[in-house]
Design a protein around this motif. Structure first.
Motif, PDB file in Angstrom:
ATOM      1  N   GLU A 129      15.754  10.629  62.875  1.00 58.89           N
ATOM      2  CA  GLU A 129      16.420  10.797  64.178  1.00 58.89           C
ATOM      3  C   GLU A 129      17.430  11.952  64.170  1.00 58.89           C
ATOM      4  O   GLU A 129      17.632  12.617  65.181  1.00 58.89           O
ATOM      5  N   LEU A 130      18.062  12.194  63.012  1.00 53.03           N
ATOM      6  CA  LEU A 130      19.058  13.278  62.930  1.00 53.03           C
ATOM      7  C   LEU A 130      18.409  14.642  63.128  1.00 53.03           C
ATOM      8  O   LEU A 130      19.029  15.564  63.646  1.00 53.03           O
ATOM      9  N   PHE A 131      17.137  14.760  62.714  1.00 49.02           N
ATOM     10  CA  PHE A 131      16.434  16.039  62.821  1.00 49.02           C
ATOM     11  C   PHE A 131      15.933  16.288  64.241  1.00 49.02           C
ATOM     12  O   PHE A 131      15.361  17.333  64.523  1.00 49.02           O
ATOM     13  N   GLU A 132      16.147  15.329  65.128  1.00 50.11           N
ATOM     14  CA  GLU A 132      15.732  15.495  66.518  1.00 50.11           C
ATOM     15  C   GLU A 132      16.888  15.986  67.379  1.00 50.11           C
ATOM     16  O   GLU A 132      16.720  16.272  68.556  1.00 50.11           O
ATOM     17  N   LYS A 133      18.080  16.087  66.796  1.00 45.31           N
ATOM     18  CA  LYS A 133      19.254  16.567  67.541  1.00 45.31           C
ATOM     19  C   LYS A 133      19.298  18.091  67.421  1.00 45.31           C
ATOM     20  O   LYS A 133      19.105  18.640  66.333  1.00 45.31           O
ATOM     21  N   PRO A 134      19.536  18.788  68.548  1.00 46.41           N
ATOM     22  CA  PRO A 134      19.409  20.255  68.593  1.00 46.41           C
ATOM     23  C   PRO A 134      20.119  21.019  67.465  1.00 46.41           C
ATOM     24  O   PRO A 134      19.483  21.807  66.777  1.00 46.41           O
ATOM     25  N   GLY A 148      20.361  20.982  52.518  1.00 48.23           N
ATOM     26  CA  GLY A 148      19.639  20.251  51.472  1.00 48.23           C
ATOM     27  C   GLY A 148      19.024  18.933  51.911  1.00 48.23           C
ATOM     28  O   GLY A 148      18.499  18.194  51.088  1.00 48.23           O
ATOM     29  N   ALA A 149      19.086  18.616  53.201  1.00 47.26           N
ATOM     30  CA  ALA A 149      18.539  17.336  53.674  1.00 47.26           C
ATOM     31  C   ALA A 149      17.089  17.506  54.134  1.00 47.26           C
ATOM     32  O   ALA A 149      16.693  18.576  54.584  1.00 47.26           O
ATOM     33  N   PHE A 150      16.328  16.429  54.008  1.00 46.73           N
ATOM     34  CA  PHE A 150      14.964  16.418  54.530  1.00 46.73           C
ATOM     35  C   PHE A 150      14.725  15.058  55.174  1.00 46.73           C
ATOM     36  O   PHE A 150      15.354  14.064  54.808  1.00 46.73           O
ATOM     37  N   PRO A 151      13.828  15.001  56.184  1.00 49.68           N
ATOM     38  CA  PRO A 151      13.688  13.774  56.976  1.00 49.68           C
ATOM     39  C   PRO A 151      12.893  12.666  56.295  1.00 49.68           C
ATOM     40  O   PRO A 151      11.984  12.929  55.526  1.00 49.68           O
ATOM     41  N   VAL A 152      13.301  11.432  56.616  1.00 52.85           N
ATOM     42  CA  VAL A 152      12.544  10.258  56.187  1.00 52.85           C
ATOM     43  C   VAL A 152      12.487   9.297  57.368  1.00 52.85           C
ATOM     44  O   VAL A 152      13.472   9.125  58.090  1.00 52.85           O
ATOM     45  N   ARG A 153      11.303   8.718  57.588  1.00 53.14           N
ATOM     46  CA  ARG A 153      11.156   7.700  58.629  1.00 53.14           C
ATOM     47  C   ARG A 153      11.504   6.364  57.996  1.00 53.14           C
ATOM     48  O   ARG A 153      10.803   5.912  57.078  1.00 53.14           O
ATOM     49  N   ARG A 154      12.582   5.763  58.441  1.00 52.26           N
ATOM     50  CA  ARG A 154      13.032   4.499  57.846  1.00 52.26           C
ATOM     51  C   ARG A 154      12.186   3.336  58.357  1.00 52.26           C
ATOM     52  O   ARG A 154      11.638   3.388  59.442  1.00 52.26           O
ATOM     53  N   GLY A 155      12.106   2.301  57.516  1.00 50.83           N
ATOM     54  CA  GLY A 155      11.393   1.092  57.913  1.00 50.83           C
ATOM     55  C   GLY A 155       9.901   1.158  57.685  1.00 50.83           C
ATOM     56  O   GLY A 155       9.163   0.268  58.067  1.00 50.83           O
ATOM     57  N   MET A 156       9.443   2.250  57.078  1.00 54.97           N
ATOM     58  CA  MET A 156       8.007   2.360  56.780  1.00 54.97           C
ATOM     59  C   MET A 156       7.848   3.241  55.547  1.00 54.97           C
ATOM     60  O   MET A 156       8.779   3.916  55.134  1.00 54.97           O
ATOM     61  N   SER A 157       6.682   3.215  54.960  1.00 52.96           N
ATOM     62  CA  SER A 157       6.428   4.066  53.806  1.00 52.96           C
ATOM     63  C   SER A 157       6.152   5.479  54.308  1.00 52.96           C
ATOM     64  O   SER A 157       5.137   5.730  54.943  1.00 52.96           O
ATOM     65  N   ASP A 158       7.074   6.379  54.051  1.00 56.58           N
ATOM     66  CA  ASP A 158       6.938   7.762  54.509  1.00 56.58           C
ATOM     67  C   ASP A 158       6.446   8.612  53.335  1.00 56.58           C
ATOM     68  O   ASP A 158       7.239   9.075  52.517  1.00 56.58           O
ATOM     69  N   LYS A 159       5.124   8.777  53.263  1.00 56.15           N
ATOM     70  CA  LYS A 159       4.521   9.481  52.123  1.00 56.15           C
ATOM     71  C   LYS A 159       4.979  10.930  52.019  1.00 56.15           C
ATOM     72  O   LYS A 159       5.155  11.456  50.924  1.00 56.15           O
ATOM     73  N   GLN A 160       5.188  11.589  53.167  1.00 54.64           N
ATOM     74  CA  GLN A 160       5.623  12.990  53.139  1.00 54.64           C
ATOM     75  C   GLN A 160       7.021  13.111  52.522  1.00 54.64           C
ATOM     76  O   GLN A 160       7.276  13.988  51.710  1.00 54.64           O
TER      77      GLN A 160
END
Length: 193
Positions: free
Chosen positions: A65-70, A80-92
């Motif tokens: 969600e943070l990566f969706e803010k302008p 140094g941050a990269f996105p993760v979808r919480r609550g599910m297995s995010d393979k990427q």
């Protein structure tokens, strides 16, 4: 000076203006090679605190969600941050993290997955154990001992590396590996509180 280093400087100035930051065990952080840095999570200030005082940059998983803010979507990767979808297995996200470790970078993790509401160490999620077992990275437990109160001491304690080679040979599971890490973090909290 790059954006990461500028961010570090800003964080150091901010944090030292409000808190007496005490660093313990910085010599336990390897100068090179992959590192899984696992810390307790007591405040939103924890990621800047962890990153502000180390010479080496830290990469963090941050909620998608943070990566969706302008402003943040352009800034976070530079910090140094990269996105993760919480609550599910995010393979990427898992692949990205493993690649950072293979490339000899530091991966900063808060195994609890969220901030502690009462300041006590919660149960760790299996992700930390997964990275400890799946990579050849050095695993460093870290304790942030607060609370963050104006002009009071906030300690950041880096523990000695946990030898995961034996655990890898024993083929323990990710959950058990995380429990070992959490136990080491708790020891640091107890010792430095």
């Amino acid at each position: 000076m790059g954006i990461y280093q500028f961010g570090q400087m800003v964080c150091r100035v901010f944090l030292s203006s409000f808190y007496k930051v005490e660093i313990v065990g910085e010599e336990n952080i390897p100068k090179e090679g992959g590192v899984v840095l696992c810390s307790n999570h007591i405040s939103n200030l924890d990621p800047p605190l962890l990153g502000a005082y180390l010479q080496r940059p830290i990469h963090y998983m941050a909620k998608q969600e943070l990566f969706e803010k302008p402003i943040l979507k352009g800034l976070l990767p530079k910090l140094g941050a990269f996105p993760v979808r919480r609550g599910m297995s995010d393979k990427q996200a898992l692949r990205t993290a493993i690649q950072y470790l293979k490339d000899g970078e530091i991966l900063g993790l808060f195994p609890e997955g969220t901030r502690s509401k009462d300041g006590k160490l919660g149960k760790g999620l299996s992700g930390a154990g997964f990275f400890a077992l799946r990579s050849k990275a050095t695993v460093i437990p870290c304790a942030i001992v607060g609370p963050y109160q104006k002009f009071k001491v906030v300690k950041m304690v880096y523990g000695k590396p946990i030898d995961f080679e034996t655990y890898r040979e024993q083929k323990i599971g990710a959950e058990e590996a995380t429990s070992i890490i959490m136990s080491e973090i708790q020891k640091l909290i107890d010792e430095h509180s």
